[in-house]
Design a protein around this motif. Sequence first.
Motif, PDB file in Angstrom:
ATOM      1  N   THR A  62       0.838  -1.195   0.000  1.00  0.00           N
ATOM      2  CA  THR A  62       0.000   0.000   0.000  1.00  0.00           C
ATOM      3  C   THR A  62       0.870   1.241   0.000  1.00  0.00           C
ATOM      4  N   VAL A  84     -15.557   8.303  -3.891  1.00  0.00           N
ATOM      5  CA  VAL A  84     -14.341   7.717  -4.451  1.00  0.00           C
ATOM      6  C   VAL A  84     -14.547   7.317  -5.903  1.00  0.00           C
ATOM      7  N   THR A  85     -13.442   7.194  -6.608  1.00  0.00           N
ATOM      8  CA  THR A  85     -13.424   6.589  -7.943  1.00  0.00           C
ATOM      9  C   THR A  85     -12.277   5.592  -7.985  1.00  0.00           C
ATOM     10  N   ASN A  86     -12.541   4.419  -8.527  1.00  0.00           N
ATOM     11  CA  ASN A  86     -11.503   3.387  -8.625  1.00  0.00           C
ATOM     12  C   ASN A  86     -10.908   3.368 -10.029  1.00  0.00           C
ATOM     13  N   VAL A  87      -9.573   3.381 -10.113  1.00  0.00           N
ATOM     14  CA  VAL A  87      -8.862   3.314 -11.391  1.00  0.00           C
ATOM     15  C   VAL A  87      -8.115   1.984 -11.440  1.00  0.00           C
ATOM     16  N   PRO A  88      -8.528   1.047 -12.290  1.00  0.00           N
ATOM     17  CA  PRO A  88      -7.837  -0.233 -12.369  1.00  0.00           C
ATOM     18  C   PRO A  88      -6.375  -0.089 -12.804  1.00  0.00           C
ATOM     19  N   GLN A  89      -5.598  -1.058 -12.463  1.00  0.00           N
ATOM     20  CA  GLN A  89      -4.166  -1.056 -12.766  1.00  0.00           C
ATOM     21  C   GLN A  89      -3.899  -0.868 -14.258  1.00  0.00           C
ATOM     22  N   TYR A 138      -9.973   9.268  -3.416  1.00  0.00           N
ATOM     23  CA  TYR A 138     -10.952   9.669  -2.411  1.00  0.00           C
ATOM     24  C   TYR A 138     -10.937  11.183  -2.259  1.00  0.00           C
ATOM     25  N   SER A 148      -3.332  -0.457  -8.882  1.00  0.00           N
ATOM     26  CA  SER A 148      -4.649   0.150  -8.988  1.00  0.00           C
ATOM     27  C   SER A 148      -4.666   1.374  -8.077  1.00  0.00           C
ATOM     28  N   GLU A 149      -5.606   2.281  -8.334  1.00  0.00           N
ATOM     29  CA  GLU A 149      -5.661   3.533  -7.567  1.00  0.00           C
ATOM     30  C   GLU A 149      -7.098   3.823  -7.150  1.00  0.00           C
ATOM     31  N   LEU A 150      -7.268   4.132  -5.884  1.00  0.00           N
ATOM     32  CA  LEU A 150      -8.553   4.558  -5.357  1.00  0.00           C
ATOM     33  C   LEU A 150      -8.441   6.041  -5.016  1.00  0.00           C
ATOM     34  N   ASP A 196      -2.410  -0.074  -4.347  1.00  0.00           N
ATOM     35  CA  ASP A 196      -2.146  -1.417  -3.833  1.00  0.00           C
ATOM     36  C   ASP A 196      -0.743  -1.870  -4.211  1.00  0.00           C
TER      37      ASP A 196
END
Length: 216
Positions: A42, A96-101, A68, A64-66, A121
């Motif tokens: 992390t 939040v928005t999640n950005v996959p790797q 916030y 990956s990126e979260l 992560d």
Amino acid sequence: MDFASPSAQFAYDLSNNVFFKKDDRNQINALGIQQLNTLGNTSLLDIYLSTGNVIEPHIHQNASELVYCISGAAIVSIVNPFTKKLLNYAINPGQVTNVPQGWWHYEVATVDNTHLLAIFDANTPEFIPASDMLRLTPASLLAYTYCLDEATVKQALAPITNTVVIGPPTGCVKPQAQVSPAQAAQQPNAAHAQHQPSYGQTYRDSRYSQPYPGLY
């Protein structure tokens, strides 16, 4: 990691590790395993932005990126490599928005005093920005590959001499007729207030073919 070791670190002040500073209102502080050796997989970026400032398009090929939103507001934009679509998510505090790797993405602050937290992560996320790819790829190759005029490409990319990270660069001067990123970010505000989507949906201003013209 030996958590009983005298060298084990359990606390850190992020202000001691500035990743990038554009000015007093636009800055990124970073935390990784180099700063806190008890971290597992992390890490995070502590991001401060003023209206119209952009975390330039980039990828993290190993994480990956979260994203916030702590305060303020931002648009997080992601290119989905499977659908070939640009997704734009308006986030406000607590969202939040999640950005996959490995996905191409960027963030634009839509109000002053925007504070974002980007959580990864990986203990050392790799940052591959568009500015490096544009300035380090020969203009002749870009022109040849995409059937462009080489002189025009050279002229357009010549001002990019360093990694941008937070754009527009300090001292940016654009032709008067061209919309600046800050102006473009402010234009749809009224429509945004009237047509705010349910959280998690993409936002598009019906007045434009793309949300926030000039930024996409």
